[in-house]
Design a protein around this motif. Sequence first.
Motif, short mmCIF file in Angstrom:
data_model
loop_
_atom_site.label_atom_id
_atom_site.label_comp_id
_atom_site.label_asym_id
_atom_site.label_seq_id
_atom_site.Cartn_x
_atom_site.Cartn_y
_atom_site.Cartn_z
N UNK A 1 -5.69 74.48 -15.68
CA UNK A 1 -5.37 75.60 -14.95
C UNK A 1 -4.60 77.04 -15.77
N UNK A 2 -4.07 76.74 -16.78
CA UNK A 2 -3.20 77.56 -17.38
C UNK A 2 -4.05 78.44 -18.17
N UNK A 3 -5.40 78.27 -18.42
CA UNK A 3 -6.07 79.16 -19.15
C UNK A 3 -6.38 79.27 -20.59
N UNK A 4 -5.72 78.26 -21.25
CA UNK A 4 -5.90 78.36 -22.75
C UNK A 4 -7.28 78.16 -23.47
N UNK A 5 -8.18 77.73 -22.68
CA UNK A 5 -9.40 77.32 -23.02
C UNK A 5 -10.48 78.47 -22.70
N UNK A 6 -10.01 79.25 -22.19
CA UNK A 6 -10.98 80.33 -21.10
C UNK A 6 -11.70 81.12 -22.25
N UNK A 7 -11.20 81.49 -23.48
CA UNK A 7 -11.87 82.38 -24.27
C UNK A 7 -13.32 81.38 -24.89
N UNK A 8 -12.89 79.89 -25.20
CA UNK A 8 -14.06 79.16 -25.58
C UNK A 8 -15.10 78.85 -24.43
N UNK A 9 -14.44 78.59 -23.27
CA UNK A 9 -15.32 78.19 -22.21
C UNK A 9 -16.48 79.28 -21.87
N UNK A 10 -15.88 80.66 -22.05
CA UNK A 10 -16.81 81.60 -22.02
C UNK A 10 -18.36 81.45 -22.81
N UNK A 11 -17.95 80.78 -24.02
CA UNK A 11 -19.03 80.74 -24.90
C UNK A 11 -19.80 79.32 -25.04
#
Length: 135
Positions: free
Chosen positions: A88-98
């Motif tokens: 939930x802290x978001x460090x993977x958000x950039x990759x999850x979008x791809x």
Amino acid sequence: MAQLTTRPTGDDVVAFIDSIADERRRDDARAVLALIEQATKAPAVLWGSSIVGFGTRRYTNTTGSNDWFVVGFSPRKAALTIYGVHDDDGPADDLLEQLGPHTTGKACLYVKRLADVDRHILEQLVQRAWQRGQA
């Protein structure tokens, strides 16, 4: 203090995967097993009856301080569940979008079909989670 029931069993991971009735889910499990082994260089361990985990780390929650795997997966009926690559802290958000089609839960990534996601991105997610878990 409550004892966790999901712990390393020593059971054979390949035998567990070979026992999966659904052929596509079984093939996805084999593929993600190879991907995570390659990304972590760690051996796969069966945790409980249906989770394949890699590595071990300590964490604390409401049940106390426990050992848990760093990254792992479970070939559930509804979706392939990948643990540890999302938080939930978001460090993977950039990759999850791809990544491609998926959903997330607390520390879990759910993929209905491995063929629908970018495996290179999934490998990067695993590598990031592995590095965080080793720190």
